[in-house]
Scaffold this active site. Structure first.
Site, mmCIF file in Angstrom:
data_model
loop_
_atom_site.group_PDB
_atom_site.id
_atom_site.type_symbol
_atom_site.label_atom_id
_atom_site.label_comp_id
_atom_site.label_asym_id
_atom_site.label_seq_id
_atom_site.Cartn_x
_atom_site.Cartn_y
_atom_site.Cartn_z
ATOM 1 N N GLU A 1 60.756 66.359 17.642
ATOM 2 C CA GLU A 1 60.304 67.099 16.351
ATOM 3 C C GLU A 1 58.907 66.620 15.678
ATOM 4 O O GLU A 1 59.114 66.381 14.515
ATOM 5 C CB GLU A 1 61.607 67.167 15.244
ATOM 6 C CG GLU A 1 62.751 67.772 16.119
ATOM 7 C CD GLU A 1 64.055 67.967 15.220
ATOM 8 O OE1 GLU A 1 63.763 68.135 13.867
ATOM 9 O OE2 GLU A 1 65.135 67.595 15.574
ATOM 10 N N GLY B 1 69.288 72.174 20.129
ATOM 11 C CA GLY B 1 70.692 71.790 20.042
ATOM 12 C C GLY B 1 70.877 71.544 18.508
ATOM 13 O O GLY B 1 69.985 71.290 17.799
ATOM 14 N N ASN C 1 72.056 69.953 15.079
ATOM 15 C CA ASN C 1 72.053 68.351 14.400
ATOM 16 C C ASN C 1 73.094 67.550 14.965
ATOM 17 O O ASN C 1 74.352 68.121 14.872
ATOM 18 C CB ASN C 1 72.108 68.381 12.661
ATOM 19 C CG ASN C 1 70.684 69.056 12.358
ATOM 20 O OD1 ASN C 1 70.896 69.749 11.379
ATOM 21 N ND2 ASN C 1 69.676 68.900 12.627
ATOM 22 N N GLY C 2 72.820 66.609 15.341
ATOM 23 C CA GLY C 2 73.614 65.359 15.862
ATOM 24 C C GLY C 2 74.159 65.914 17.221
ATOM 25 O O GLY C 2 75.092 65.346 17.771
ATOM 26 N N SER C 3 73.599 66.746 18.080
ATOM 27 C CA SER C 3 74.203 67.094 19.506
ATOM 28 C C SER C 3 73.767 65.896 20.633
ATOM 29 O O SER C 3 74.120 66.047 21.537
ATOM 30 C CB SER C 3 73.647 68.507 19.852
ATOM 31 O OG SER C 3 72.225 68.551 19.838
ATOM 32 N N GLY C 4 72.852 65.024 20.156
ATOM 33 C CA GLY C 4 72.493 64.126 21.004
ATOM 34 C C GLY C 4 70.946 64.106 21.579
ATOM 35 O O GLY C 4 70.606 63.247 22.456
HETATM 36 N N1 LIG Z 1 71.696 54.597 15.234
HETATM 37 C C1 LIG Z 1 72.863 55.267 15.194
HETATM 38 N N2 LIG Z 1 74.053 54.508 15.017
HETATM 39 C C2 LIG Z 1 75.309 55.311 15.237
HETATM 40 N N3 LIG Z 1 75.402 56.567 15.532
HETATM 41 C C3 LIG Z 1 74.296 57.022 15.601
HETATM 42 C C4 LIG Z 1 72.896 56.575 15.323
HETATM 43 N N4 LIG Z 1 71.877 57.533 15.668
HETATM 44 C C5 LIG Z 1 72.727 58.781 16.063
HETATM 45 N N5 LIG Z 1 73.850 58.612 15.710
HETATM 46 C C6 LIG Z 1 75.055 59.611 16.054
HETATM 47 O O1 LIG Z 1 74.921 60.025 17.315
HETATM 48 C C7 LIG Z 1 74.822 61.454 17.469
HETATM 49 C C8 LIG Z 1 73.706 62.000 18.148
HETATM 50 O O2 LIG Z 1 72.631 61.936 17.092
HETATM 51 P P1 LIG Z 1 71.036 62.371 17.556
HETATM 52 O O3 LIG Z 1 70.192 61.658 16.720
HETATM 53 O O4 LIG Z 1 70.868 61.842 19.023
HETATM 54 O O5 LIG Z 1 71.123 63.892 17.247
HETATM 55 P P2 LIG Z 1 69.915 65.001 17.456
HETATM 56 O O6 LIG Z 1 70.428 66.122 18.276
HETATM 57 O O7 LIG Z 1 68.857 64.379 17.316
HETATM 58 O O8 LIG Z 1 70.147 65.613 15.754
HETATM 59 P P3 LIG Z 1 69.038 66.020 14.969
HETATM 60 O O9 LIG Z 1 68.701 67.527 15.276
HETATM 61 O O10 LIG Z 1 69.590 66.061 13.625
HETATM 62 O O11 LIG Z 1 67.800 65.195 14.875
HETATM 63 C C9 LIG Z 1 75.426 61.940 15.844
HETATM 64 O O12 LIG Z 1 76.603 62.120 15.937
HETATM 65 C C10 LIG Z 1 74.601 60.795 15.258
HETATM 66 O O13 LIG Z 1 75.388 60.610 14.001
HETATM 67 MG MG LIG Z 2 66.942 64.079 16.301
#
Ligand SMILES: Nc1ncnc2c1ncn2[C@@H]1O[C@H](COP(=O)(O)OP(=O)(O)OP(=O)(O)O)[C@@H](O)[C@H]1O
Ligand SMILES: [Mg+2]
Length: 277
Positions: free
Chosen positions: A165, A39, A41-44
């Site tokens: 990752e 997914g 970046n930032g998808s959760g």
């Molecule tokens: N500690 C936090 N406090 C507030 N918001 C957060 C926090 N960690 C992540 N987010 C937000 O939550 C959402 C999901 O983040 P997450 O880290 O789960 O994404 P991800 O899919 O792992 O992305 P990536 O591929 O960049 O690692 C994003 O919009 C991010 O900005």
């Molecule tokens: Mg991540």
């Protein structure tokens, strides 16, 4: 019963905000399976991983491991079963040497001290860190730290291993070695693997692929059914493997490709086509 059952899971970092980070997702993970999560970046993805080990607390919905709901009370017990390795190994170390650090995890898992040395030696050499056992973890390079973090987690023989990752910082040879090591443990010990990855090769060997998009699950299927979704994946800012792109181009030009994921087969079919013209 699936080993992990997630139902209508909702989570938000910002309790005042109306936008949820995880918007009511449901999925099952079978024991001994290999699941990749992809997914943008930032998808959760990392948020889901942290919820699965109880590092974050859900807002609503349910997460069951072997039928048991994760609660603040049983979270330490759950973490004996479910281990996680993050992308950034900093702050993951407790011991003053690499050996102490791996031993600390084993102690927490009540491994008999006399059984520790062979386990530490085996896993440190599997990640090529056997010469660093007396070094301070904080003074290692990023990739070396990551190898130690992976060795420490694998030594604890978790039933479920989540890799967020975890090999992103390693060089290509290191990535390959860790992939093989994890795959070996998965096959020999029936270890359930959940790997958050951008590595399409890894996706193609997994049993199931969960595609996250904006806090929700967009697809959850077998890799062969996911990797051919060229348009849909590009729409959510993901890429498709080179072999799939190549197969589509070949098909548009009259070459029959039976399996767009299998590169060897594509070469074979291209050769057959070539010998006919
Ligand atoms: N500690 C936090 N406090 C507030 N918001 C957060 C926090 N960690 C992540 N987010 C937000 O939550 C959402 C999901 O983040 P997450 O880290 O789960 O994404 P991800 O899919 O792992 O992305 P990536 O591929 O960049 O690692 C994003 O919009 C991010 O900005
Ligand atoms: Mg991540």
């Amino acid at each position: 019963m699936a080993q992990i059952e997630v139902r209508d899971l909702v989570f938000t970092y910002d309790e005042e905000g109306s936008e949820k980070t995880i918007k009511g997702v449901s999925f099952d993970i079978e024991k001994g399976s290999y699941t990749t999560i992809i997914g943008h970046n930032g998808s959760g993805k990392s948020t889901i991983a942290k919820l699965l080990v109880g590092l974050l607390e859900k807002e609503s919905g349910s997460i069951k491991i072997d039928g048991e709901e994760i609660t603040p009370e049983n979270v330490y017990e759950i973490r004996r079963k479910v281990a996680i390795v993050f992308q950034n190994p900093d702050n993951q170390f407790i011991g003053s040497t690499v050996r102490d650090d791996i031993a600390f995890g084993l102690e927490n898992h009540q491994v008999d001290p006399s059984a520790m040395d062979p386990i530490i030696n085996y896993f440190s050499s599997e990640v090529n860190m056997e010469d660093f056992l007396n070094h301070e973890p904080t003074k290692l390079s990023g990739g070396q730290k990551q190898r130690v973090a992976i060795a420490g987690v694998l030594a604890m023989a978790p039933e479920i291993l989540i890799l967020d990752e975890a090999t992103a910082m390693l060089d290509p040879a290191g990535k390959h070695e860790i992939k093989e090591l994890v795959l070996g443990l998965h096959k020999r010990h029936d270890m359930t693997i959940i790997s958050i990855t951008h590595d399409i090769e890894e996706v193609s060997i997994s049993d199931k692929v969960i595609v996250m998009n904006d806090g929700d699950i967009r697809f959850n299927d077998e890799p062969d059914d996911i990797l051919v979704l060229q348009k849909e994946l590009i729409d959510i800012q993901l890429d498709v493997p080179f072999s799939v792109k190549l197969s589509l181009l070949l098909q548009q030009n009259g070459v029959t490709i039976t399996d767009p994921i299998d590169e060897d087969k594509i070469v074979e079919e291209l050769c057959q086509y070539n010998s006919k013209i």
